[in-house]
Design a protein around this motif. Sequence first.
Motif, PDB file in Angstrom:
ATOM      1  N   GLU A  29       0.823  -1.205   0.000  1.00  0.00           N
ATOM      2  CA  GLU A  29       0.000   0.000   0.000  1.00  0.00           C
ATOM      3  C   GLU A  29       0.858   1.256   0.000  1.00  0.00           C
ATOM      4  OE1 GLU A  29      -0.484  -2.643   1.869  1.00  0.00           O
ATOM      5  OE2 GLU A  29      -2.350  -3.384   0.964  1.00  0.00           O
ATOM      6  N   GLU A  30       1.971   1.214   0.751  1.00  0.00           N
ATOM      7  CA  GLU A  30       2.867   2.372   0.808  1.00  0.00           C
ATOM      8  C   GLU A  30       3.593   2.566  -0.528  1.00  0.00           C
ATOM      9  OE1 GLU A  30       4.634   2.769   5.137  1.00  0.00           O
ATOM     10  OE2 GLU A  30       4.714   0.677   4.482  1.00  0.00           O
TER      11      GLU A  30
ATOM     12  N   ARG B  25       1.073   4.166  -3.059  1.00  0.00           N
ATOM     13  CA  ARG B  25       0.477   5.463  -2.749  1.00  0.00           C
ATOM     14  C   ARG B  25       0.926   6.568  -3.716  1.00  0.00           C
ATOM     15  NH1 ARG B  25      -3.364   6.878   1.424  1.00  0.00           N
ATOM     16  NH2 ARG B  25      -3.878   9.004   0.863  1.00  0.00           N
TER      17      ARG B  25
ATOM     18  N   GLN C  95      -1.890   8.459  -6.122  1.00  0.00           N
ATOM     19  CA  GLN C  95      -2.286   9.706  -5.471  1.00  0.00           C
ATOM     20  C   GLN C  95      -3.365  10.472  -6.236  1.00  0.00           C
ATOM     21  OE1 GLN C  95      -1.286  10.462  -2.336  1.00  0.00           O
ATOM     22  NE2 GLN C  95      -2.905  12.011  -2.494  1.00  0.00           N
TER      23      GLN C  95
ATOM     24  N   TYR D 188      -6.585   9.163  -5.004  1.00  0.00           N
ATOM     25  CA  TYR D 188      -6.863   9.597  -3.637  1.00  0.00           C
ATOM     26  C   TYR D 188      -7.264  11.071  -3.596  1.00  0.00           C
ATOM     27  CZ  TYR D 188      -4.952   5.189  -1.910  1.00  0.00           C
ATOM     28  OH  TYR D 188      -4.738   3.863  -1.648  1.00  0.00           O
TER      29      TYR D 188
ATOM     30  N   GLU E  58     -10.645  12.278  -1.824  1.00  0.00           N
ATOM     31  CA  GLU E  58     -10.664  13.281  -0.765  1.00  0.00           C
ATOM     32  C   GLU E  58     -11.704  14.358  -1.060  1.00  0.00           C
ATOM     33  OE1 GLU E  58      -6.744  14.826  -0.199  1.00  0.00           O
ATOM     34  OE2 GLU E  58      -5.926  12.926   0.496  1.00  0.00           O
TER      35      GLU E  58
ATOM     36  N   SER F   7      -5.093  13.196   4.419  1.00  0.00           N
ATOM     37  CA  SER F   7      -5.053  11.841   3.877  1.00  0.00           C
ATOM     38  C   SER F   7      -5.337  10.805   4.950  1.00  0.00           C
ATOM     39  CB  SER F   7      -3.684  11.573   3.231  1.00  0.00           C
ATOM     40  OG  SER F   7      -2.644  11.738   4.179  1.00  0.00           O
ATOM     41  N   SER F   8      -4.981  11.113   6.202  1.00  0.00           N
ATOM     42  CA  SER F   8      -5.242  10.160   7.286  1.00  0.00           C
ATOM     43  C   SER F   8      -6.749   9.969   7.493  1.00  0.00           C
ATOM     44  CB  SER F   8      -4.585  10.628   8.585  1.00  0.00           C
ATOM     45  OG  SER F   8      -5.062  11.915   8.946  1.00  0.00           O
TER      46      SER F   8
ATOM     47  N   ASP G  96      -7.959   7.665   4.790  1.00  0.00           N
ATOM     48  CA  ASP G  96      -7.568   6.282   5.062  1.00  0.00           C
ATOM     49  C   ASP G  96      -8.528   5.630   6.049  1.00  0.00           C
ATOM     50  OD1 ASP G  96      -5.425   6.524   3.361  1.00  0.00           O
ATOM     51  OD2 ASP G  96      -3.987   7.034   4.947  1.00  0.00           O
ATOM     52  N   LYS G  97      -8.971   6.393   7.055  1.00  0.00           N
ATOM     53  CA  LYS G  97      -9.911   5.850   8.033  1.00  0.00           C
ATOM     54  C   LYS G  97     -11.266   5.544   7.383  1.00  0.00           C
ATOM     55  CE  LYS G  97      -7.814   8.354  11.921  1.00  0.00           C
ATOM     56  NZ  LYS G  97      -8.013   9.437  12.933  1.00  0.00           N
TER      57      LYS G  97
ATOM     58  N   LEU H 114     -11.840   4.886   4.153  1.00  0.00           N
ATOM     59  CA  LEU H 114     -11.700   3.739   3.253  1.00  0.00           C
ATOM     60  C   LEU H 114     -11.609   2.433   4.040  1.00  0.00           C
ATOM     61  CD1 LEU H 114      -9.199   5.140   0.584  1.00  0.00           C
ATOM     62  CD2 LEU H 114     -11.687   5.012   0.464  1.00  0.00           C
ATOM     63  N   ALA H 115     -10.900   2.479   5.189  1.00  0.00           N
ATOM     64  CA  ALA H 115     -10.793   1.272   6.022  1.00  0.00           C
ATOM     65  C   ALA H 115     -12.152   0.898   6.593  1.00  0.00           C
ATOM     66  CB  ALA H 115      -9.778   1.504   7.134  1.00  0.00           C
TER      67      ALA H 115
END
Length: 444
Positions: free
Chosen positions: A309-310, A313, A317, A320, A324, A332-333, A336-337, A339-340
């Motif tokens: 995943e890293e 990224r 992007q 993403y 967003e 971005s954090s 991520d939450k 999407l999780a």
Amino acid sequence: MKKVYVLDTNVLLQDPLAIFSFQDNDIILPAVVLEEIDSKKRLMDEIGRNARYVAKLLDGLRLKGQLHTGVTMDNGGDLRVELNHRSFARMQELFLDMTNDNRILAVALNLHAEEQQKEKPRMVILVTKDALLRVKADALGLLAEDFLSDRVVHEFSSLYKGYTTLSVSVDVIQKFYGPGPFDMKKYLPQYDFLPNEFLILKDELGSSSSAIGRVSGDSRYLLPLVFGDEIVWGVKARNAQQKMAMELLLNKDIPLVTLTGKAGTGKTLLSLAAGLMQIEDEHAYKKLLVARPIVPLGKDLGYLPGEKEEKLRPWMQPIYDNLEYLFNTKHSSDLDKILAGLGSIQVEALTYIRGRSIPEQFIIVDEAQNLTKHEVKTILTRVGDNSKIILMGDPQQIDHPYLDEVNNGLTYVVERFKQQKMSGHITLHKGERSNLAQLAADLL
């Protein structure tokens, strides 16, 4: 009279079946071409696959006879691996370095000189995708051509746009808005249209009367737009082509949609919004799969640290960024939450798609113009039951070394599927990202 075609390495690496594209003429492969193909065969990408495929083809032809003396192929042409005619003397004054390109050029030049000594000389033509090598050939008085048989359209300007603008009488426009179906054979008998092609009807006398419709799958009726004006996850179509795109993206009877257009025309944002609506709100599909080919713009960054995943990224992007915007997050954090928590959105590299079967998913393939014909076939044959796939990109922004605007996988699909009722296509023109982005797309 038969011609003699000398093939450059890049022709075979772009299309391994190129040796069968020259009818009953003679095909010459300089020995250095085999060396270059051999150096590519260990690559784990499309170029490596093509190199290995060429090697197998030549090995199969070897069963018919010795390649250095020539073998006759099924199409009547002769193929020969040229071990002679490597003398560099004729080119020494102009091109001092003995590069691989110049070696190929020397073979063609010496074969040309040999033919000129005959009573009925044959034309010797160098075929290469390398524009500078064609320029060098011209300087030496050699005929040189690009390899064009892999093109699905002769010029990019003739690529299917997905819509047609017609000037008609006001009566025809009124009939479209009237009760009952709009019969194409009755009201527009002089035209033939493709399935799911869009029509923009304008008053031939110049009034403001107009209409937009979609041709039915059987090309018999012109249907009014059903989804074009919907607000989808906060996104509303801003121009006619975006309305057409939204119509295709939200129509579950059209499992294949292709979108082309310059940067900023809304391809990615519209597709993501349509996918999220049909997955999260309507539950029409189980998962949203977003994928991009890993082709760098400019100098490659090389290997990246971290987990998969890293590593992905930086490549993903742009996806993403659009997510967003749709989820209205600032960091971005936070995305991520989200999407999780959802668990229904997967962002993936196309590297991992081979061998998979993808049923009941809304699949978006971004930057599809960087795919070859073989790669796009691999992707489409992975699509399972009740899935919908969106291929999008700008054929005029290609980062792949062996592709151009008329032979890439996206253009290939647009042209090959335009007569199929299960597919639809739209070319987006107007940029909606910003005035600056639109001006840059036009001027640069």
